[in-house]
Enzyme design. Sequence first.
Site, PDB file in Angstrom:
ATOM      1  N   LYS A  97      31.204  37.043  36.229  1.00  0.00           N
ATOM      2  CA  LYS A  97      31.162  35.977  35.213  1.00  0.00           C
ATOM      3  C   LYS A  97      29.830  35.927  34.474  1.00  0.00           C
ATOM      4  O   LYS A  97      29.780  35.620  33.288  1.00  0.00           O
ATOM      5  CB  LYS A  97      31.452  34.613  35.836  1.00  0.00           C
ATOM      6  CG  LYS A  97      30.497  34.231  36.961  1.00  0.00           C
ATOM      7  CD  LYS A  97      31.216  33.738  38.179  1.00  0.00           C
ATOM      8  CE  LYS A  97      30.429  34.097  39.408  1.00  0.00           C
ATOM      9  NZ  LYS A  97      31.155  33.964  40.641  1.00  0.00           N
TER      10      LYS A  97
ATOM     11  N   GLU B  13      40.251  38.667  35.477  1.00  0.00           N
ATOM     12  CA  GLU B  13      40.872  37.479  36.078  1.00  0.00           C
ATOM     13  C   GLU B  13      39.999  36.881  37.183  1.00  0.00           C
ATOM     14  O   GLU B  13      39.893  35.666  37.331  1.00  0.00           O
ATOM     15  CB  GLU B  13      42.242  37.855  36.653  1.00  0.00           C
ATOM     16  CG  GLU B  13      43.058  36.693  37.138  1.00  0.00           C
ATOM     17  CD  GLU B  13      43.498  35.782  36.001  1.00  0.00           C
ATOM     18  OE1 GLU B  13      44.363  36.173  35.231  1.00  0.00           O
ATOM     19  OE2 GLU B  13      42.947  34.673  35.904  1.00  0.00           O
TER      20      GLU B  13
ATOM     21  N   GLY C  35      38.723  31.773  40.861  1.00  0.00           N
ATOM     22  CA  GLY C  35      39.231  32.339  42.109  1.00  0.00           C
ATOM     23  C   GLY C  35      40.565  33.021  41.879  1.00  0.00           C
ATOM     24  O   GLY C  35      40.695  33.860  40.984  1.00  0.00           O
TER      25      GLY C  35
ATOM     26  N   GLY D 140      30.798  28.642  55.437  1.00  0.00           N
ATOM     27  CA  GLY D 140      30.929  29.822  54.566  1.00  0.00           C
ATOM     28  C   GLY D 140      31.361  29.514  53.146  1.00  0.00           C
ATOM     29  O   GLY D 140      31.736  30.404  52.392  1.00  0.00           O
TER      30      GLY D 140
ATOM     31  N   GLU E  86      26.513  29.788  49.634  1.00  0.00           N
ATOM     32  CA  GLU E  86      25.561  30.856  49.957  1.00  0.00           C
ATOM     33  C   GLU E  86      24.301  30.244  50.562  1.00  0.00           C
ATOM     34  O   GLU E  86      24.043  29.049  50.394  1.00  0.00           O
ATOM     35  CB  GLU E  86      25.138  31.576  48.667  1.00  0.00           C
ATOM     36  CG  GLU E  86      26.277  32.073  47.824  1.00  0.00           C
ATOM     37  CD  GLU E  86      26.741  33.463  48.249  1.00  0.00           C
ATOM     38  OE1 GLU E  86      25.912  34.212  48.769  1.00  0.00           O
ATOM     39  OE2 GLU E  86      27.924  33.760  48.066  1.00  0.00           O
TER      40      GLU E  86
ATOM     41  N   ASP F 140      26.887  28.375  37.558  1.00  0.00           N
ATOM     42  CA  ASP F 140      28.059  29.220  37.820  1.00  0.00           C
ATOM     43  C   ASP F 140      29.271  28.680  37.051  1.00  0.00           C
ATOM     44  O   ASP F 140      29.979  29.437  36.374  1.00  0.00           O
ATOM     45  CB  ASP F 140      28.333  29.236  39.338  1.00  0.00           C
ATOM     46  CG  ASP F 140      29.622  29.944  39.694  1.00  0.00           C
ATOM     47  OD1 ASP F 140      29.578  31.168  39.907  1.00  0.00           O
ATOM     48  OD2 ASP F 140      30.677  29.279  39.764  1.00  0.00           O
TER      49      ASP F 140
ATOM     50  N   LYS G 172      31.569  30.283  33.750  1.00  0.00           N
ATOM     51  CA  LYS G 172      33.033  30.384  33.733  1.00  0.00           C
ATOM     52  C   LYS G 172      33.616  29.624  32.535  1.00  0.00           C
ATOM     53  O   LYS G 172      34.579  30.079  31.912  1.00  0.00           O
ATOM     54  CB  LYS G 172      33.595  29.840  35.044  1.00  0.00           C
ATOM     55  CG  LYS G 172      33.236  30.735  36.230  1.00  0.00           C
ATOM     56  CD  LYS G 172      33.485  30.026  37.543  1.00  0.00           C
ATOM     57  CE  LYS G 172      33.224  30.927  38.738  1.00  0.00           C
ATOM     58  NZ  LYS G 172      33.260  30.188  40.004  1.00  0.00           N
TER      59      LYS G 172
HETATM   60  N1  LIG Z   1      32.082  36.623  46.714  1.00  0.00           N
HETATM   61  C1  LIG Z   1      33.026  35.949  46.079  1.00  0.00           C
HETATM   62  O1  LIG Z   1      33.776  35.173  46.674  1.00  0.00           O
HETATM   63  C2  LIG Z   1      33.211  36.147  44.588  1.00  0.00           C
HETATM   64  C3  LIG Z   1      34.194  35.408  43.904  1.00  0.00           C
HETATM   65  C4  LIG Z   1      34.410  35.619  42.539  1.00  0.00           C
HETATM   66  C5  LIG Z   1      33.643  36.544  41.872  1.00  0.00           C
HETATM   67  N2  LIG Z   1      32.663  37.224  42.531  1.00  0.00           N
HETATM   68  C6  LIG Z   1      31.862  38.209  41.776  1.00  0.00           C
HETATM   69  O2  LIG Z   1      32.071  39.500  42.319  1.00  0.00           O
HETATM   70  C7  LIG Z   1      30.886  40.272  42.182  1.00  0.00           C
HETATM   71  C8  LIG Z   1      30.477  40.807  43.538  1.00  0.00           C
HETATM   72  O3  LIG Z   1      30.243  39.747  44.436  1.00  0.00           O
HETATM   73  P1  LIG Z   1      30.029  39.993  46.001  1.00  0.00           P
HETATM   74  O4  LIG Z   1      30.007  38.639  46.617  1.00  0.00           O
HETATM   75  O5  LIG Z   1      31.012  41.007  46.494  1.00  0.00           O
HETATM   76  O6  LIG Z   1      28.550  40.638  46.010  1.00  0.00           O
HETATM   77  P2  LIG Z   1      27.813  41.363  47.212  1.00  0.00           P
HETATM   78  O7  LIG Z   1      28.457  41.061  48.513  1.00  0.00           O
HETATM   79  O8  LIG Z   1      26.359  41.082  47.028  1.00  0.00           O
HETATM   80  O9  LIG Z   1      28.055  42.934  46.923  1.00  0.00           O
HETATM   81  C9  LIG Z   1      27.477  43.619  45.834  1.00  0.00           C
HETATM   82  C10 LIG Z   1      27.734  45.096  46.003  1.00  0.00           C
HETATM   83  O10 LIG Z   1      27.290  45.743  44.799  1.00  0.00           O
HETATM   84  C11 LIG Z   1      26.339  46.752  45.141  1.00  0.00           C
HETATM   85  N3  LIG Z   1      25.278  46.784  44.126  1.00  0.00           N
HETATM   86  C12 LIG Z   1      24.562  45.738  43.651  1.00  0.00           C
HETATM   87  N4  LIG Z   1      23.679  46.161  42.735  1.00  0.00           N
HETATM   88  C13 LIG Z   1      23.835  47.512  42.648  1.00  0.00           C
HETATM   89  C14 LIG Z   1      23.203  48.519  41.894  1.00  0.00           C
HETATM   90  N5  LIG Z   1      22.226  48.251  41.048  1.00  0.00           N
HETATM   91  N6  LIG Z   1      23.650  49.803  42.039  1.00  0.00           N
HETATM   92  C15 LIG Z   1      24.631  50.108  42.905  1.00  0.00           C
HETATM   93  N7  LIG Z   1      25.268  49.182  43.680  1.00  0.00           N
HETATM   94  C16 LIG Z   1      24.872  47.900  43.537  1.00  0.00           C
HETATM   95  C17 LIG Z   1      25.760  46.340  46.479  1.00  0.00           C
HETATM   96  O11 LIG Z   1      25.266  47.503  47.078  1.00  0.00           O
HETATM   97  P3  LIG Z   1      24.557  47.494  48.530  1.00  0.00           P
HETATM   98  O12 LIG Z   1      25.710  47.366  49.492  1.00  0.00           O
HETATM   99  O13 LIG Z   1      23.893  48.821  48.621  1.00  0.00           O
HETATM  100  O14 LIG Z   1      23.633  46.323  48.513  1.00  0.00           O
HETATM  101  C18 LIG Z   1      26.985  45.732  47.171  1.00  0.00           C
HETATM  102  O15 LIG Z   1      27.769  46.757  47.743  1.00  0.00           O
HETATM  103  C19 LIG Z   1      29.853  39.351  41.524  1.00  0.00           C
HETATM  104  O16 LIG Z   1      29.858  39.557  40.122  1.00  0.00           O
HETATM  105  C20 LIG Z   1      30.363  37.965  41.868  1.00  0.00           C
HETATM  106  O17 LIG Z   1      29.953  36.988  40.915  1.00  0.00           O
HETATM  107  C21 LIG Z   1      32.436  37.062  43.872  1.00  0.00           C
END
Ligand SMILES: NC(=O)c1ccc[n+]([C@@H]2O[C@H](COP(=O)([O-])OP(=O)(O)OC[C@H]3O[C@@H](n4cnc5c(N)ncnc54)[C@H](OP(=O)(O)O)[C@@H]3O)[C@@H](O)[C@H]2O)c1
Length: 407
Positions: free
Chosen positions: A91, A115, A120, A172, A175, A186, A190
């Site tokens: 987002k 989406e 969510g 959980g 964060e 955030d 959105k």
């Molecule tokens: N978590 C949720 O519930 C949720 C819900 C809706 C949307 N989102 C969105 O989904 C996205 C991911 O969220 P997440 O919670 O999954 O994040 P996360 O757990 O921090 O995972 C990020 C992943 O991206 C990799 N990464 C980050 N920067 C990088 C770079 N410069 N080069 C290569 N790899 C890189 C990280 O690598 P490493 O493993 O090496 O650190 C990690 O594997 C975000 O945009 C977030 O806003 C998340």
Amino acid sequence: MAAGEFKVGLLGHGTVGSAFATLLSERADEIERFNGMRPVLGGVLTRSRGSYEEILEGSDAIVEVMGGLEPAREHLLRAMRAGKSVVTANKQLLSHHGEELYETAREHGVMLRFEAAVGGVVPIVRTLEESLSATPIERIHGIVNGTTNYILSAMSAGASYAEALAEAQRNGYAEADPSDDVTGRDAAAKMAILARLAFGTPVHLDDVRFEGIEQIKSDDLEYARDLDLSLKLVGSAERRQGGLSVSVYPTFLYPGHPLAAISGSFNAVTVESETITEITLSGPGAGGRQTASAVLGDVVSVMTGGARPPAPPLALELIEDVESAFYLHLDVEDRPGVLATVTQVLGEQLVSIKSVVQRGLGEHARLVMVTHPVLESALRAAVERLGAFDFIRSSPRTIRVIEEEFM
Ligand SMILES: NC(=O)c1ccc[n+]([C@@H]2O[C@H](COP(=O)([O-])OP(=O)(O)OC[C@H]3O[C@@H](n4cnc5c(N)ncnc54)[C@H](OP(=O)(O)O)[C@@H]3O)[C@@H](O)[C@H]2O)c1
């Protein structure tokens, strides 16, 4: 490439990325059964493994779940310029660089699906892009951040802000660093995305006025109960005075509003239009597996040639000073003439009162009132004048109120 395989290059393997990889292998048979093509991972990029160039070369589409602005932006632009459709859950990226990404998708005739970036698992993006594409939308209200909704629900049950935040972190739902959620940033990102989809006008995160929930006090929620109101962090995007207003504020709702009943970490979005009256979509707000399921839905949409990128932009003026009803909380000295002065100052700014609760607390008293709709600038002027009187014991507090009820 094996016949009938659709290779998905996965950028990011964290909470969402790893859940997506698992879900993809669990669902591949079923997707192949009804689409005739089998989605498989074409490579995974993290900070420590994978090469973007090789993944791009070997994939039919790219899924970006890395987060952050760069290199996510550059990777998605390069993929689309190479003729590959992309899916993202990011987002922040869309609320900063949406137009550049949409324009690139249109120019290269590829899909850009997102989406999972809003709401969510609530399928609001697709609903706006497809089902409601011929509907002139008047207004969208959304609870689009599950963390803050969870905290406000716990506060209505009697917890303080600090207790509710700690509980959200333990379970959980928040964060370790919850600042993007609790400051409203955030939700603002959105709402920028939803406003662009619903009204066709480019909205950058910087165009969204937002306020979080850190200043909310437990007694605001206590008084709200007396006034039959519930407090939510509400994002609004609406046509106002010939333009568009986009904002996120803590807001009181009457019980008949569809968002009033949304509690815990759920998200919900209400869309209003003269032709459809009102529809509300609600569901779980976030979580790796839930988000991954929305991402996978977008991948299937790419495989089957679903929706196009948003149309070129229209320009509606962004309006800042809009009318709203307000909750006004005043701590005053309990002496004759105070209420009359308060009413007079409000009246001079054309602020009229819908309901009042007054409680004596020894030498001081609390006046809690709900106003009729008034321009925000007029309310601010009245509050500034009230704040200068010596009978005011602490800074007046204001919270928006949505008056509509759909019953
Ligand atoms: N978590 C949720 O519930 C949720 C819900 C809706 C949307 N989102 C969105 O989904 C996205 C991911 O969220 P997440 O919670 O999954 O994040 P996360 O757990 O921090 O995972 C990020 C992943 O991206 C990799 N990464 C980050 N920067 C990088 C770079 N410069 N080069 C290569 N790899 C890189 C990280 O690598 P490493 O493993 O090496 O650190 C990690 O594997 C975000 O945009 C977030 O806003 C998340």
